[in-house]
Design a protein around this motif. Structure first.
Motif, PDB file in Angstrom:
ATOM      1  N   THR A 275      45.478  13.049  51.967  1.00 23.05           N
ATOM      2  CA  THR A 275      45.284  14.420  52.972  1.00 23.05           C
ATOM      3  C   THR A 275      43.914  14.746  52.908  1.00 23.05           C
ATOM      4  O   THR A 275      43.514  15.830  53.736  1.00 23.05           O
ATOM      5  N   THR A 276      43.181  14.625  51.847  1.00 26.22           N
ATOM      6  CA  THR A 276      42.075  15.132  51.725  1.00 26.22           C
ATOM      7  C   THR A 276      40.837  14.091  52.325  1.00 26.22           C
ATOM      8  O   THR A 276      41.551  12.905  52.557  1.00 26.22           O
ATOM      9  N   GLY A 277      39.625  14.195  52.518  1.00 30.12           N
ATOM     10  CA  GLY A 277      38.881  13.390  53.110  1.00 30.12           C
ATOM     11  C   GLY A 277      38.630  12.082  52.281  1.00 30.12           C
ATOM     12  O   GLY A 277      38.275  10.829  52.591  1.00 30.12           O
ATOM     13  N   ARG A 278      38.645  12.197  50.845  1.00 31.31           N
ATOM     14  CA  ARG A 278      38.154  11.068  50.091  1.00 31.31           C
ATOM     15  C   ARG A 278      39.310  10.080  49.830  1.00 31.31           C
ATOM     16  O   ARG A 278      40.476  10.357  49.656  1.00 31.31           O
ATOM     17  N   PRO A 279      39.099   8.809  50.423  1.00 30.99           N
ATOM     18  CA  PRO A 279      40.098   7.764  50.376  1.00 30.99           C
ATOM     19  C   PRO A 279      40.681   7.396  48.868  1.00 30.99           C
ATOM     20  O   PRO A 279      39.954   7.703  47.694  1.00 30.99           O
ATOM     21  N   LYS A 280      41.869   7.075  48.767  1.00 24.96           N
ATOM     22  CA  LYS A 280      42.629   6.924  47.430  1.00 24.96           C
ATOM     23  C   LYS A 280      42.324   5.328  47.242  1.00 24.96           C
ATOM     24  O   LYS A 280      42.995   4.721  48.052  1.00 24.96           O
TER      25      LYS A 280
END
Ligand code: 6R9
Length: 662
Positions: A275-280
């Protein structure tokens, strides 16, 4: 996050699907899966998985422990065993005398073909493994793979597995910046790419994105770039860093001793957007992942000797990892690998390939099924699809209309359909009917596969009764589960394990029908709350697509001062009806007709407040509709970050076309 509300009676009918298709007796009699599998798994879940691991996988050192959950929520499966994934996917089939069996029927978009046997694959993978080792890549080093759908892509993944270097495949459609951030997060030392690939009839360059990514911040760890020559297009070169794949393999030996790794050794990292910009960076390890990938591939698709399997997913997605590479190859299957798009050079390309290779099992996504539906029945009707015997769906909820079309037009009204729910995080299929056992229902993934425990719970983590709705959770650890988010244990615990104590929170809304079957309702952020009623985007989309004039639909909840949220629908009309919305009066008539249709299908509460007729829908490269962008349009905001769209011009098209009768 929207809180699921008790169902209102009026919303029940659409997902209260009454059609049911029991297995054909002859199919059931010969099926790999039997109903007794459920009992066996229930009686002794861990014993069941240990048996699968022993039967389906070859171990270098046999394991004695099945599950170690002492460091929950990080699981360890079969932890004292050692194995090698590439050995399991390739060598052992050659050793068993199946070297001549076709592993891959490759079909390039321009029509070039290549037949790769298991013996061929063994030689290629061994040479590639030696080439990687010669470049200094060793056990534990991360390798980023940024390739089109080529035989070399499969070989590259397996070569990494063979030397114990976790791969991280980045979908070839991602931008240089997305590539850079993944390289940086994984601290990769090698990138494997190609000069380009063929897409929609033309060569499309890949290497420039790698050059750009490596010039950016955080990518300094990369020492070499291996480049597959696919298109032959002109390619900028950094001497000392860049090496042609064919040069590196040419001088490499065809013998390579696999590096035996612990069952919990990392096999791959696959980035997925959160949901945030940083990929998991979703981390998967070797033994448990391979066990469940092989088991589900064999059981859910009823894989038999002589089958020709085709999963249309790109290797850049988890579906490509588990059902193009690790599942099918571990099971020694024969499969089709296709480089291009379904409509190049014509809209019958997929069906032509099925006829040509006598494909018997097809695994694809609802978005593709709906697109083919939109193109018309006469296109598949022109091909011999009689080899098909099992059809699969994955990636998003499949609306009953598309399910029925898939069965009737592609499956000759008899082929079982397996609607498989799972995630990058789960590694392999979790919820699905079993062909030959389950009486299937259009639109429902139905039941956890044997060995998997799932439930639907309310806000307080209480299981909902039959007929109730809530959140999908997984209640017991499973072999292919993610072992964490690369380098960020806290984020792993926060994202998946903090919503409900001791339960894995999948992020999907779900309901149980009166038979106890599970229906997936889309991500919980796609669940709308209109005047206190829980409405599922899927449910309303299904109703819209069930109308003759609608080809595709996407529904969002736009914030509304009075009702909390209001239903806003975006629809694409079927070709022959597209003109009807060209004038403001026509558009208004269409909107009214569709509003009434939804009201009659679901109930007046579900009637879209607005219906916008659009030429296209914004989709990610994996085919998921980006509702966030549609919500921006629906709430009259500037459209947000659209960089992960497959086609970034779609939002301009949508915005330009609006105005008439909205
Ligand atoms: C395999 C894959 C995962 C999300 C998942 C859910 C949706 C996947 C589905 C489905 C309904 C199905 N999803 N399969 N929803 N029915 N059969 O797609 O992985 O890309 O990580 O997406 O996709 O919302 O949570 P991934």
């Amino acid at each position: 996050m929207t809180t699921p509300q008790p169902e209102t009676a009026g919303l029940e009918n659409l997902l209260h699907e009454t059609r049911s298709f029991p297995p054909a007796p002859d199919f059931a009699a010969a099926a790999n899966a039997q109903a007794s599998l459920y009992n066996a798994a229930q009686a002794d879940r861990l014993g069941f998985w240990a048996t699968q691991a022993r039967e389906l996988i070859s171990w270098h050192t046999p394991f004695t422990q099945t599950l170690d959950w002492s460091d929950a929520p990080v699981a360890r499966w079969f932890a004292d065993g050692t194995l090698n994934a590439a050995y399991n996917a390739v060598d052992r089939h050659v050793e068993a005398g199946h070297g001549d069996r076709v592993a891959i029927h490759f079909e390039g978009e321009p029509g070039d073909t290549r037949t790769v046997t298991y013996a061929d694959l063994q030689r290629e993978v061994a040479r590639a493994a030696n080439a990687l080792a010669a470049l200094g890549v060793s056990k534990g080093d991360r390798v980023v793979i940024y390739l089109p759908m080529l035989v070399e892509s499969v070989v590259a993944m397996l070569a990494c597995a063979r030397i114990g270097a976790p791969h991280s495949v980045v979908f070839g459609g991602f931008s240089a910046d997305a590539l850079r951030s993944r390289i940086a997060d994984a601290q990769a030392t090698l990138v494997i790419t190609a000069d380009g690939g063929y897409r929609r009839g033309a060569p499309s360059a890949l290497k420039p994105a790698v050059d750009e990514a490596l010039a950016g911040e955080g990518a300094e760890t990369v020492k070499h770039v291996l480049v597959v020559r696919r298109t032959g297009q002109e390619t900028a070169w950094t001497p000392g860093r860049d090496i042609w794949w064919h040069d590196a393999l040419e001088s490499a030996d065809t013998f390579h001793e696999p590096v035996w790794v612990d069952a919990e050794h990392p096999l791959f990292i696959l980035y997925t957007s959160g949901t945030t910009g940083r990929p998991k960076g979703i981390l998967h390890t070797t033994g448990g992942y391979l066990t469940q990938a092989a088991y589900t591939h064999q059981t859910v698709f009823d894989l038999k000797d002589g089958d020709v399997f085709w999963c249309t997913a790109d290797i850049g997605w988890v579906t490509g990892h588990s059902y193009v590479v690790y599942g099918p190859l571990t099971n020694g299957a024969t499969q089709v690998l296709y480089e291009g798009t379904p409509d190049t050079p014509h809209r019958g390309r997929w069906w032509e390939l099925i006829e040509k290779y006598r494909v018997s099992i097809l695994y694809t996504a609802p978005t593709a099924i709906r697109t083919c539906m939109k193109w018309g029945d006469d296109i598949p009707a022109a091909y011999d699809l009689s080899s098909l015997r099992v059809l699969g769906s994955v990636g998003e909820p499949i609306n009953p209309e598309a399910w029925m079309w898939y069965r009737r037009v592609i499956g000759a009204d008899k082929t079982p359909i397996v609607d498989t729910w799972w995630q990058t995080e789960t590694g392999a299929i979790m919820i699905s009917p079993l062909p030959g056992v389950t009486a299937t229902k259009p639109g429902s993934a139905q039941v956890p596969v044997p060995g998997i425990s799932a439930d639907v719970v309310d806000d307080e983590a209480h299981p909902v009764p039959d007929g109730g709705g809530g959140y999908l959770v997984l209640t017991e650890p499973w072999p292919a589960m993610l072992r964490g988010i690369w380098g960020d244990r806290q984020r792993y615990e926060d994202t998946y394990w903090s919503r409900f104590r001791g339960l894995y929170f999948a992020g999907d809304g779900a309901k149980r029908d009166d038979d106890g079957d599970i229906w997936l309702l889309g991500r919980v952020d796609d669940v709308m709350n209109v005047s206190g009623h829980r409405l599922s985007t899927t449910e309303i989309e299904s109703a819209l697509v069930a109308h003759d004039i609608v080809a595709e639909a996407a529904v969002v909840g736009a914030s509304d001062d009075t009702t909390g949220q209001a239903v806003v629908a975006f629809v694409i009309l079927r070709g022959e009806h597209a003109d009807r919305a060209a004038t403001p009066e026509g558009a208004q008539a269409v909107q009214e007709e569709l509003r009434q249709h939804v009201a009659s299908q679901i109930g007046p509460i579900a009637k879209p407040k607005r219906i916008l007729v659009v030429p296209e829908l914004p989709k990610t490269r994996s085919g998921k509709i980006m509702r966030r962008l549609l919500r921006d349009v629906a709430e009259n905001r500037a459209v947000g970050d659209a960089t992960t769209l497959a086609d970034s011009s779609v939002m301009d098209l949508i915005s330009a076309g609006l105005g008439a009768g909205t």
